[in-house]
Design a protein around this motif. Structure first.
Motif, PDB file in Angstrom:
ATOM      1  N   ARG A   1       1.006  -0.839   0.040  1.00 53.18           N
ATOM      2  CA  ARG A   1       0.221  -0.076   0.517  1.00 53.18           C
ATOM      3  C   ARG A   1       0.822   1.146  -0.337  1.00 53.18           C
ATOM      4  O   ARG A   1       0.635   2.031  -0.797  1.00 53.18           O
ATOM      5  CB  ARG A   1      -0.701  -0.156   1.096  1.00 53.18           C
ATOM      6  CG  ARG A   1      -1.637   1.028   1.698  1.00 53.18           C
ATOM      7  CD  ARG A   1      -2.530   0.895   2.526  1.00 53.18           C
ATOM      8  NE  ARG A   1      -2.998   2.991   3.282  1.00 53.18           N
ATOM      9  CZ  ARG A   1      -4.194   2.531   3.583  1.00 53.18           C
ATOM     10  NH1 ARG A   1      -4.695   1.650   4.329  1.00 53.18           N
ATOM     11  NH2 ARG A   1      -4.742   3.684   3.997  1.00 53.18           N
ATOM     12  N   LEU A   2       2.135   1.439   0.687  1.00 50.27           N
ATOM     13  CA  LEU A   2       2.491   2.505   0.665  1.00 50.27           C
ATOM     14  C   LEU A   2       3.922   3.008  -0.571  1.00 50.27           C
ATOM     15  O   LEU A   2       4.011   3.992  -0.815  1.00 50.27           O
ATOM     16  CB  LEU A   2       3.708   2.508   2.173  1.00 50.27           C
ATOM     17  CG  LEU A   2       2.993   2.406   3.738  1.00 50.27           C
ATOM     18  CD1 LEU A   2       3.747   2.053   4.561  1.00 50.27           C
ATOM     19  CD2 LEU A   2       2.049   4.023   4.135  1.00 50.27           C
ATOM     20  N   LEU A   3       4.003   1.531  -0.372  1.00 51.71           N
ATOM     21  CA  LEU A   3       5.780   1.423  -1.800  1.00 51.71           C
ATOM     22  C   LEU A   3       4.693   1.359  -3.174  1.00 51.71           C
ATOM     23  O   LEU A   3       5.729   1.443  -4.041  1.00 51.71           O
ATOM     24  CB  LEU A   3       6.520  -0.114  -1.423  1.00 51.71           C
ATOM     25  CG  LEU A   3       7.183   0.315  -0.334  1.00 51.71           C
ATOM     26  CD1 LEU A   3       8.132  -0.298   0.034  1.00 51.71           C
ATOM     27  CD2 LEU A   3       7.633   1.869   0.274  1.00 51.71           C
ATOM     28  N   ARG A   4       3.416   0.919  -3.215  1.00 50.53           N
ATOM     29  CA  ARG A   4       2.944   0.757  -4.574  1.00 50.53           C
ATOM     30  C   ARG A   4       4.167  -0.341  -5.565  1.00 50.53           C
ATOM     31  O   ARG A   4       4.589  -0.229  -6.569  1.00 50.53           O
ATOM     32  CB  ARG A   4       2.583   1.967  -5.111  1.00 50.53           C
ATOM     33  CG  ARG A   4       2.192   3.152  -4.790  1.00 50.53           C
ATOM     34  CD  ARG A   4       0.613   2.185  -4.241  1.00 50.53           C
ATOM     35  NE  ARG A   4      -0.254   1.559  -4.625  1.00 50.53           N
ATOM     36  CZ  ARG A   4      -0.857   0.349  -4.794  1.00 50.53           C
ATOM     37  NH1 ARG A   4      -0.802  -0.060  -3.676  1.00 50.53           N
ATOM     38  NH2 ARG A   4      -1.358  -0.388  -5.316  1.00 50.53           N
TER      39      ARG A   4
ATOM     40  N   GLY B   1       9.017   8.458  -2.617  1.00 52.30           N
ATOM     41  CA  GLY B   1       8.006   9.677  -2.777  1.00 52.30           C
ATOM     42  C   GLY B   1       6.581   8.733  -3.112  1.00 52.30           C
ATOM     43  O   GLY B   1       5.768   9.845  -4.174  1.00 52.30           O
ATOM     44  N   THR B   2       6.242   7.713  -2.529  1.00 52.95           N
ATOM     45  CA  THR B   2       4.821   6.566  -3.114  1.00 52.95           C
ATOM     46  C   THR B   2       3.969   7.234  -2.011  1.00 52.95           C
ATOM     47  O   THR B   2       2.559   6.587  -2.042  1.00 52.95           O
ATOM     48  CB  THR B   2       5.121   5.277  -3.028  1.00 52.95           C
ATOM     49  OG1 THR B   2       6.234   5.278  -2.020  1.00 52.95           O
ATOM     50  CG2 THR B   2       5.823   4.734  -4.182  1.00 52.95           C
ATOM     51  N   VAL B   3       4.218   8.298  -1.308  1.00 48.56           N
ATOM     52  CA  VAL B   3       3.406   8.477   0.154  1.00 48.56           C
ATOM     53  C   VAL B   3       3.009   9.989  -0.022  1.00 48.56           C
ATOM     54  O   VAL B   3       3.733  10.489   0.249  1.00 48.56           O
ATOM     55  CB  VAL B   3       3.896   7.389   1.882  1.00 48.56           C
ATOM     56  CG1 VAL B   3       5.223   8.126   1.854  1.00 48.56           C
ATOM     57  CG2 VAL B   3       2.797   7.982   2.625  1.00 48.56           C
ATOM     58  N   GLU B   4       1.995  10.329   0.161  1.00 48.98           N
ATOM     59  CA  GLU B   4       1.828  11.542   0.691  1.00 48.98           C
ATOM     60  C   GLU B   4       1.571  11.817   2.123  1.00 48.98           C
ATOM     61  O   GLU B   4       1.814  11.293   2.862  1.00 48.98           O
ATOM     62  CB  GLU B   4      -0.421  11.667   0.161  1.00 48.98           C
ATOM     63  CG  GLU B   4      -1.163  11.020  -0.894  1.00 48.98           C
ATOM     64  CD  GLU B   4      -0.609  11.921  -1.706  1.00 48.98           C
ATOM     65  OE1 GLU B   4      -0.573  13.302  -1.677  1.00 48.98           O
ATOM     66  OE2 GLU B   4      -0.586  11.621  -3.105  1.00 48.98           O
ATOM     67  N   LYS B   5       2.220  13.346   1.829  1.00 49.35           N
ATOM     68  CA  LYS B   5       2.576  13.701   2.775  1.00 49.35           C
ATOM     69  C   LYS B   5       1.958  13.573   4.474  1.00 49.35           C
ATOM     70  O   LYS B   5       1.566  13.981   5.453  1.00 49.35           O
ATOM     71  CB  LYS B   5       2.788  15.483   3.514  1.00 49.35           C
ATOM     72  CG  LYS B   5       3.278  16.033   4.032  1.00 49.35           C
ATOM     73  CD  LYS B   5       4.384  16.835   4.059  1.00 49.35           C
ATOM     74  CE  LYS B   5       4.445  17.495   5.300  1.00 49.35           C
ATOM     75  NZ  LYS B   5       4.505  17.573   6.339  1.00 49.35           N
TER      76      LYS B   5
END
Ligand code: M6R
Length: 612
Positions: A319-322, A426-430
């Motif tokens: 989910r976090l790293l896609r 950079g795969t997670v929204e802030k």
């Protein structure tokens, strides 16, 4: 699996050996024994089937065995049934040499036959006795104990940690290791060997970790370490920072309950140093953004509960790293000709850091060029030392065989690592990143709050403890959590139990649900709650009794269908298993208590599994 201790000093050895064995008894416990040498009485050996208490009674707390040099062992049987004869120490035919062994000697039958042809008589069925007899054979040839040990090590194949004493070799014990942990301890009144730091922590914190192929000679004044060619080595000392009291029950009836209660503090210790200025900081590892971007495959490899952490992490990391994340059982991975290469990141998870399958899987991955990152609890353990990078779960010593606080700290540390990698990619929204971090920091508080009201779980355990078969069902993270809940229950209560992904039920398992079957339905994963509810309705329609675990958000809905409901606090979905697993641990604990089981030392199990 088994526990080893050895002492060479200026005090009576037997009481020290018994004390050390008692602290290690959780590692393996079908039999125990000690051998002590004195100038006047030579080698004296006492060993017996059963718990350490039996050995202690047999030797009057060690008072019957005179001498300041000795070795001790608690056994978890591999070769030969647990009985007095197969217990360690094993003594050579002429009574000169006594030896304790952890591990497995693979070519023992071949050596045994050769020795038998030369007239040697064996008394036990063990591979370890073969080593004692082989040692005597070589000692009789060369009359030099160290040389004889060297010759034996060149003959045997397999894994070992040995402690050896010889009636001709005053004040010195010899230790050797390969693929089985062994540490050397520097005490005030003498020096030690031990397979586990808990055995000697009362006497010293100054230790040296032996490496594969090394041999040590331990006397009251010194410890000399040699490589396999007998070249002397300079070894680096480490200080153990565990508190002695951490390895004691401190008023709790069982270590498992104490360790469940310690989870909020353990999580705080694991998390706090790794969050600075609103960011995850993993100072101890050296993965760069470029490197992470270049990784083509991520593997998570572990055994047992650590594997279940891997299952949760697969969902969370994907989910976090896609990116695809593959979770493998170490025992399967190592023999699967795995598709691992220089572009693979292989994460191994192990509380003990000594699990043989996990270590072998990690070595296989390294051999194929992968980069390895270990998540380990025991500082200085073999996996921690061999991995390219290591991150410690600061859970402190975990004594109960059934893991709880180590599992919880692994879970939260894996969440932090996932977040860290996602940030690099950079795969997670802030906003998501911040929300998870904020929740991680209040996790200990939420868990403590739940633990203050554990009576509900105790009550449900008293209601359901006499079921013979229990199913855990859930979807996604709840399924992964169910695997752990089910393992906890079966390992300590001996109730048959299975965990299923709820959606799989109707593909076979639902035929086992009949009136009265207990189903533990996990409904904490918000995204699939309604789907999970449909499966609860399905099993209810077949007469199942449903004990549900859900969150405050879904409490009302769940209570309408389930027979009993346990409610845990809400948190970020990624972290929900950290809270959801706690009632499952407590349920297993109280069910086992009701059934009169030996909670901290369940039958047939050992804390660290150093054999295949
Ligand atoms: O020390 P490790 O984490 O490598 O151990 C792996 C398993 O042996 C361990 O998790 C085992 O399943 C526990 N007894 C479960 O409570």
């Amino acid at each position: 699996m088994c526990g080893i201790i050895g002492f060479s000093g200026r005090e009576q050895a037997a009481p020290i050996l018994l004390d050390g064995l008692e602290r290690m008894e959780y590692r393996g416990y079908d039999s125990a024994g000690i051998a002590v040498r004195s100038e006047t009485k030579g080698l004296q050996v006492k060993k017996t089937k059963g718990r350490l208490r039996v050995l202690s009674d047999l030797t009057h707390g060690g008072a019957d065995l005179e001498g300041t040099l000795g070795i001790g062992h608690t056994r978890w049987a591999t070769h030969g049934e647990p009985n007095d004869i197969n217990a360690h120490p094993h003594v050579s035919e002429n009574g000169q040499i006594a030896l304790v062994h952890n591990g497995i000697i693979e070519n023992y039958l071949e050596i045994k036959e050769q020795l038998q042809r030369r007239g040697v008589t064996f008394t036990s069925d063990t591979d370890s006795e073969v080593v004692a007899q082989l040692l005597e054979y070589h000692y009789n040839e060369c009359h030099n104990m160290l040389e004889a040990v060297g010759r034996v090590l060149r003959r045997i194949e397999g894994s070992y940690a040995f402690g050896i004493i010889c009636s001709d070799f005053p004040n010195a014990l010899i230790a050797a290791r390969k693929d089985s942990p062994l540490i050397l301890g520097y005490g005030e009144n003498g020096n030690f060997i031990a397979s586990d730091v808990t055995a000697i922590i009362k006497y010293t914190r100054d230790v040296v970790y032996m490496e594969d192929g090394e041999i040590a000679v331990v006397t009251p004044e010194s410890i000399d370490v040699f490589d396999s060619e007998m070249n002397p080595l300079e070894k680096q000392h480490s200080q153990v920072d565990w508190d002695v009291s951490a390895a004691e029950k401190g008023g709790y009836a069982h270590f498992m309950f104490k360790e469940i209660m310690e989870q909020p503090e353990a999580i705080a210790k694991t998390v706090s140093p790794r969050i600075r200025d609103g960011r995850v900081v993993l100072d101890d590892i050296t993965l760069t953004a470029d490197y992470v971007r270049d990784i083509s495959r991520i593997f998570i490899i572990a055994c047992g509960s650590s594997y279940h952490v891997g299952m949760v992490s697969k969902y969370n990391w994907e989910r976090l790293l896609r990116r695809p994340v593959q979770v493998d059982l170490a025992s399967e991975f190592r023999y699967s000709d795995p598709l691992v290469d220089e572009k693979s990141l292989v994460v191994v998870i192990s509380q003990s850091g000594e699990t043989l399958d996990t270590m072998a899987a990690m070595r296989e991955a390294k051999r194929r060029g992968a980069r390895t990152l270990a998540v380990v609890n025991v500082v200085g353990s073999s996996i921690a030392r061999e991995a390219d990078d290591v991150l410690y779960t600061w859970a402190g010593p975990e004594i109960a065989v059934a893991t709880t606080k180590a599992y919880s700290t692994q879970l939260v540390l894996m969440d932090l690592i996932g977040l860290y990698l996602a940030d690099l990619l950079g795969t997670v929204e802030k906003s998501e990143y911040d929300a998870i971090l904020a929740e991680v920091q209040v996790l200990p508080e939420k868990m403590s709050h739940f633990l203050e009201h554990f009576e509900d779980v105790q009550y449900f355990a008293s209601r359901y403890f006499n079921h013979n078969s229990i199913f855990f069902i859930g979807r996604n993270l709840d399924y992964a959590m169910g695997l752990e809940g089910s393992l906890k229950l079966k390992e300590i209560s001996y109730i048959h139990s299975e965990a299923y992904a709820s959606g799989e039920l109707k593909h076979g398992t639902i035929s086992l649900i009949e009136p009265g079957t207990l189903v533990v339905a996990l409904g904490t994963y918000a995204a699939l709650f309604d789907k999970a509810m449909s499966n609860v309705v399905e099993v209810k329609a077949r007469g199942a009794e449903v004990l549900a675990v859900t969150t405050e958000t879904f409490k009302e809905k769940m209570e309408k269908t389930a027979d009993s409901t346990i409610v845990v606090p809400d948190t970020h979905p990624i972290l929900q298993p950290s809270l959801g697993v706690v009632p499952l641990q407590l349920f297993a604990y109280y069910v086992a208590l009701q059934r009169g089981c030996d909670i901290d030392k369940p039958r047939n199990l050992a804390k660290s599994v150093t054999v295949e």
